[in-house]
Motif scaffolding. Structure first.
Motif, PDB file in Angstrom:
ATOM      1  N   ILE A 174       0.831  -1.211   0.000  1.00  0.00           N
ATOM      2  CA  ILE A 174       0.000   0.000   0.000  1.00  0.00           C
ATOM      3  C   ILE A 174       0.866   1.262   0.000  1.00  0.00           C
ATOM      4  CG2 ILE A 174      -1.619   1.360   1.416  1.00  0.00           C
ATOM      5  CD1 ILE A 174      -2.824  -1.340   2.333  1.00  0.00           C
ATOM      6  N   ILE A 175       1.940   1.246   0.784  1.00  0.00           N
ATOM      7  CA  ILE A 175       2.764   2.451   0.970  1.00  0.00           C
ATOM      8  C   ILE A 175       3.477   2.859  -0.322  1.00  0.00           C
ATOM      9  CG2 ILE A 175       4.856   3.323   2.102  1.00  0.00           C
ATOM     10  CD1 ILE A 175       3.981   1.693   4.586  1.00  0.00           C
ATOM     11  N   ILE A 176       4.099   1.899  -1.011  1.00  0.00           N
ATOM     12  CA  ILE A 176       4.963   2.236  -2.155  1.00  0.00           C
ATOM     13  C   ILE A 176       4.232   3.011  -3.252  1.00  0.00           C
ATOM     14  CG2 ILE A 176       6.306   1.253  -4.057  1.00  0.00           C
ATOM     15  CD1 ILE A 176       7.381  -0.814  -2.092  1.00  0.00           C
ATOM     16  N   PRO A 177       3.088   2.527  -3.794  1.00  0.00           N
ATOM     17  CA  PRO A 177       2.427   3.315  -4.855  1.00  0.00           C
ATOM     18  C   PRO A 177       1.920   4.671  -4.377  1.00  0.00           C
ATOM     19  CG  PRO A 177       1.064   1.449  -4.187  1.00  0.00           C
ATOM     20  CD  PRO A 177       2.389   1.262  -3.545  1.00  0.00           C
ATOM     21  N   GLY A 178       1.506   4.744  -3.096  1.00  0.00           N
ATOM     22  CA  GLY A 178       1.045   6.026  -2.560  1.00  0.00           C
ATOM     23  C   GLY A 178       2.159   7.044  -2.473  1.00  0.00           C
ATOM     24  N   ILE A 179       3.306   6.632  -1.964  1.00  0.00           N
ATOM     25  CA  ILE A 179       4.451   7.546  -1.842  1.00  0.00           C
ATOM     26  C   ILE A 179       4.981   7.925  -3.227  1.00  0.00           C
ATOM     27  CG2 ILE A 179       6.799   7.782  -0.950  1.00  0.00           C
ATOM     28  CD1 ILE A 179       4.565   7.845   1.172  1.00  0.00           C
ATOM     29  N   MET A 180       4.970   6.980  -4.180  1.00  0.00           N
ATOM     30  CA  MET A 180       5.416   7.283  -5.545  1.00  0.00           C
ATOM     31  C   MET A 180       4.507   8.329  -6.188  1.00  0.00           C
ATOM     32  SD  MET A 180       6.527   3.503  -6.972  1.00  0.00           S
ATOM     33  CE  MET A 180       6.766   4.113  -8.648  1.00  0.00           C
ATOM     34  N   ALA A 181       3.178   8.182  -5.992  1.00  0.00           N
ATOM     35  CA  ALA A 181       2.239   9.168  -6.544  1.00  0.00           C
ATOM     36  C   ALA A 181       2.447  10.526  -5.884  1.00  0.00           C
ATOM     37  CB  ALA A 181       0.803   8.686  -6.333  1.00  0.00           C
ATOM     38  N   LEU A 182       2.715  10.544  -4.592  1.00  0.00           N
ATOM     39  CA  LEU A 182       2.960  11.793  -3.871  1.00  0.00           C
ATOM     40  C   LEU A 182       4.227  12.469  -4.388  1.00  0.00           C
ATOM     41  CD1 LEU A 182       1.803  13.468  -1.472  1.00  0.00           C
ATOM     42  CD2 LEU A 182       3.415  12.252   0.003  1.00  0.00           C
TER      43      LEU A 182
ATOM     44  N   LEU B 267      -3.561  -0.227  -7.325  1.00  0.00           N
ATOM     45  CA  LEU B 267      -2.939  -1.544  -7.533  1.00  0.00           C
ATOM     46  C   LEU B 267      -3.894  -2.464  -8.280  1.00  0.00           C
ATOM     47  CD1 LEU B 267      -1.656  -1.948  -3.858  1.00  0.00           C
ATOM     48  CD2 LEU B 267      -0.172  -1.595  -5.832  1.00  0.00           C
ATOM     49  N   GLN B 268      -4.358  -2.020  -9.436  1.00  0.00           N
ATOM     50  CA  GLN B 268      -5.391  -2.772 -10.151  1.00  0.00           C
ATOM     51  C   GLN B 268      -4.957  -4.186 -10.508  1.00  0.00           C
ATOM     52  OE1 GLN B 268      -6.739  -0.444 -13.464  1.00  0.00           O
ATOM     53  NE2 GLN B 268      -7.564   1.202 -12.174  1.00  0.00           N
ATOM     54  N   SER B 269      -3.672  -4.376 -10.807  1.00  0.00           N
ATOM     55  CA  SER B 269      -3.200  -5.699 -11.209  1.00  0.00           C
ATOM     56  C   SER B 269      -3.189  -6.698 -10.057  1.00  0.00           C
ATOM     57  CB  SER B 269      -1.789  -5.607 -11.814  1.00  0.00           C
ATOM     58  OG  SER B 269      -0.903  -5.031 -10.869  1.00  0.00           O
ATOM     59  N   VAL B 270      -3.007  -6.190  -8.828  1.00  0.00           N
ATOM     60  CA  VAL B 270      -2.957  -7.098  -7.668  1.00  0.00           C
ATOM     61  C   VAL B 270      -4.110  -6.836  -6.702  1.00  0.00           C
ATOM     62  CG1 VAL B 270      -0.454  -7.433  -7.757  1.00  0.00           C
ATOM     63  CG2 VAL B 270      -1.399  -5.531  -6.434  1.00  0.00           C
ATOM     64  N   ALA B 271      -5.114  -6.068  -7.141  1.00  0.00           N
ATOM     65  CA  ALA B 271      -6.237  -5.730  -6.271  1.00  0.00           C
ATOM     66  C   ALA B 271      -6.933  -6.956  -5.683  1.00  0.00           C
ATOM     67  CB  ALA B 271      -7.235  -4.862  -7.030  1.00  0.00           C
ATOM     68  N   PRO B 272      -7.112  -8.047  -6.460  1.00  0.00           N
ATOM     69  CA  PRO B 272      -7.777  -9.225  -5.865  1.00  0.00           C
ATOM     70  C   PRO B 272      -7.009  -9.841  -4.693  1.00  0.00           C
ATOM     71  CG  PRO B 272      -7.790  -9.371  -8.267  1.00  0.00           C
ATOM     72  CD  PRO B 272      -6.883  -8.238  -7.909  1.00  0.00           C
ATOM     73  N   ALA B 273      -5.698  -9.587  -4.626  1.00  0.00           N
ATOM     74  CA  ALA B 273      -4.903 -10.176  -3.539  1.00  0.00           C
ATOM     75  C   ALA B 273      -5.035  -9.408  -2.225  1.00  0.00           C
ATOM     76  CB  ALA B 273      -3.428 -10.233  -3.943  1.00  0.00           C
TER      77      ALA B 273
ATOM     78  N   TYR C 121      -3.158   6.442   1.585  1.00  0.00           N
ATOM     79  CA  TYR C 121      -4.608   6.481   1.385  1.00  0.00           C
ATOM     80  C   TYR C 121      -5.053   7.851   0.881  1.00  0.00           C
ATOM     81  CZ  TYR C 121      -5.360   2.085   4.022  1.00  0.00           C
ATOM     82  OH  TYR C 121      -5.368   0.785   4.449  1.00  0.00           O
ATOM     83  N   TYR C 122      -4.602   8.924   1.554  1.00  0.00           N
ATOM     84  CA  TYR C 122      -5.047  10.277   1.209  1.00  0.00           C
ATOM     85  C   TYR C 122      -4.462  10.750  -0.120  1.00  0.00           C
ATOM     86  CZ  TYR C 122      -7.003  10.763   5.904  1.00  0.00           C
ATOM     87  OH  TYR C 122      -7.746  10.607   7.035  1.00  0.00           O
ATOM     88  N   THR C 123      -3.352  10.162  -0.529  1.00  0.00           N
ATOM     89  CA  THR C 123      -2.791  10.505  -1.842  1.00  0.00           C
ATOM     90  C   THR C 123      -3.711  10.046  -2.964  1.00  0.00           C
ATOM     91  OG1 THR C 123      -0.545  10.310  -0.956  1.00  0.00           O
ATOM     92  CG2 THR C 123      -0.780  10.259  -3.350  1.00  0.00           C
ATOM     93  N   MET C 124      -4.316   8.871  -2.806  1.00  0.00           N
ATOM     94  CA  MET C 124      -5.133   8.274  -3.868  1.00  0.00           C
ATOM     95  C   MET C 124      -6.626   8.526  -3.693  1.00  0.00           C
ATOM     96  SD  MET C 124      -2.605   7.097  -5.519  1.00  0.00           S
ATOM     97  CE  MET C 124      -3.522   6.342  -6.839  1.00  0.00           C
ATOM     98  N   MET C 125      -7.057   8.956  -2.481  1.00  0.00           N
ATOM     99  CA  MET C 125      -8.486   9.174  -2.221  1.00  0.00           C
ATOM    100  C   MET C 125      -8.680  10.507  -1.512  1.00  0.00           C
ATOM    101  SD  MET C 125      -9.911   5.473  -0.892  1.00  0.00           S
ATOM    102  CE  MET C 125      -8.578   5.159   0.248  1.00  0.00           C
TER     103      MET C 125
END
Length: 491
Positions: free
Chosen positions: A194-202, A301-307, A277-281
């Motif tokens: 969860i942290i990595i994509p959020g921090i990358m987007a930030l 994380l659409q590719s791994v969302a089911p996990a 969380y707040y970066t993406m929502m």
């Protein structure tokens, strides 16, 4: 004389070997929990469903993104202060039992019994039911999306999860510890995911949700304690290592190290997860989501969302395992002190686990889960739990004053203990004002233990016929479960 000396050395060695063999064969809880299992035990119990559910409650009651992040940080600092106080208590009093033991040693038997009473009748069953239902929900829900998952199936899966955890803890202490280590690594992987994509987007400039972060029209002082309750619930579990002090290898070193490392790690991860969380929502989108982590995964994380639901369910299972590992030790010590029936202070003669104490909680959780009346009890549990934590740290301060020469291998700064105790009492007191119904109910349930204590423990008024029937039942349970009293003093 030389001959005699040569003959006495093997005899002495033989006596020591015999004594060691006797101790190894004796029925007692063994010291098998080292530093890594201790760290995993704390992190694995703290990181449960809270970080995936509580952000909504913190934001709702704090009123703004900035204030909610401040609440998360302060909850982490406050929990770390409390954990440091419990590190001192855990190294000063070498018994297992956590809150119960510390209240017994510092404030006396009545507060200790009331903590035991609340743990047995509603705190542990309510918390375990809540976490297990979260486990069942995250396992079943993806199979029926976009439709709602059948309630009966969620409860069935939840019951299977509880049954698995109880079976592991009844079977082997080592197996329960290894399970906790494995599940802790899985849940930390979920947080990193969860942290990595959020921090990358930030880092790439996605900061619009942090504009005017402290501006809000809904901030109310009376709601802040409820925001702290939601945050502190997510941090709950930092005290569980103190429940198993007698099973920790070199507790004077292991307990402080495990507590400091675990709480710093959890606090940093929790704040970073909320930033992600707040970066993406936006704040409104987070408030509308019933499963924050799943909503986040569907966007980032659409590719791994089911996990993600699977990882969250395993995280809940780890918290459940930690709870069933620690809480029965409180019942075990309480029975050893005469505050519960002696059957709960017995250990399986081969497995060396406190089997009756573990199994005692199982039917209570199943009944509560079947009835479904759980969420009100969670509010009850939060108030009562923090009240007794505040009393335990107050007892520590009083004990320092009364017994200044008592051995304390780890000593927390007095300012930390005083700040933690005052803040806990402040939150508990303010919650009486902001949520009088639930906190009043918690007070009533807690105080209901007072007549029970005076009628059954302080001076027994139980009819002789009832005692005889209970002793008969206890004897046959002891034979059936293959349990016996501890034969070696472990504290």
């Amino acid at each position: 004389m030389m001959v005699t000396k040569r003959e006495s050395a093997p005899d002495k060695a033989s006596d020591e070997d015999t004594e060691k063999t006797v101790k190894d064969d004796a029925v007692h809880l063994r010291r098998r929990i080292g530093l890594l299992p201790s760290v995993c035990f704390i992190i694995g119990t703290v990181v449960g469903s809270g970080i995936f559910i509580a952000p909504k409650g913190v934001l709702m009651n704090s009123g703004s993104v900035g204030l909610s992040l401040l609440v998360w940080t302060l909850c982490g600092v406050l929990s770390t202060f409390g954990a440091l106080c419990y590190a001192e208590l855990g190294t000063s009093f070498r018994k297992s039992g956590g809150h119960y033991t510390y209240l017994l040693e510092t404030l006396g038997p009545l507060p200790a019994f009331l903590r035991l009473w609340t743990e047995l009748i509603f705190i542990r069953p309510a918390v375990a039911t809540y976490v297990s239902l979260a486990f069942g929900q995250y396992v079943v829900e993806p199979l029926f999306m976009p439709c709602a998952a059948p309630t009966a199936l969620v409860k069935l899966v939840s019951m299977l999860g509880v049954t698995f955890v109880v079976a592991v803890n009844c079977w082997s202490v080592s197996m329960a510890a290894r399970t906790q280590v494995l599940l802790t690594f899985i849940k930390m992987f979920a947080l990193i995911l969860i942290i990595i994509p959020g921090i990358m987007a930030l880092a790439n400039g996605k900061t619009e949700n942090f504009q005017n972060a402290f501006v809000s029209d809904s901030v109310a002082l009376t709601k802040l304690p409820l925001a702290f309750y939601s945050g502190l619930y997510a941090y709950g579990g930092w005290f569980y290592l103190n429940f198993i002090t007698e099973e920790v290898i070199n507790p004077n070193r292991t307990i402080p190290l495990a507590i400091v490392f675990s709480m710093v790690t959890v606090t940093v991860f929790y704040v970073l997860v909320n930033v992600a969380y707040y970066t993406m929502m936006s704040a409104n989108e987070l408030l509308m989501s019933d499963a924050v982590a799943v909503t986040f995964a569907s966007r980032a994380l659409q590719s791994v969302a089911p996990a993600i639901p699977v990882l969250v369910s395993l995280s809940c299972l780890g918290a459940l395992n930690g709870g069933f590992f620690g809480s029965p030790r409180m019942l075990f010590v309480g029975a050893r002190e005469g505050h519960l029936p002696s059957i709960f202070s017995m250990i399986h003669i081969r497995r060396q686990t406190p089997l009756p104490a573990v199994m005692c909680l199982y039917p209570l959780v199943i009944i509560m889960m079947a009835r479904g009346e759980i969420f009100q009890l969670i509010n009850f549990a939060s108030f009562s739990r923090w009240l007794f934590i505040a009393l335990a740290t107050l007892g520590m301060i009083i004990h320092r004053y009364r017994f200044p020469n008592h051995p304390r291998p780890f000593k927390v700064p007095l300012a930390v203990a005083v700040i933690f105790t005052i803040v806990c009492f402040f939150i508990v007191g303010l919650s009486l004002y902001s949520d009088p119904w639930n906190t009043g109910g918690s007070c009533a349930l807690t105080l209901s233990g007072v007549p029970v204590y005076y009628l059954t423990v302080k001076k027994s008024y139980i009819p002789k016929r009832w005692k005889k029937a209970f002793n008969y039942l206890s004897l046959h349970l002891q034979i059936f479960l293959e349990v016996a009293q501890q034969e070696v003093k472990t504290y």
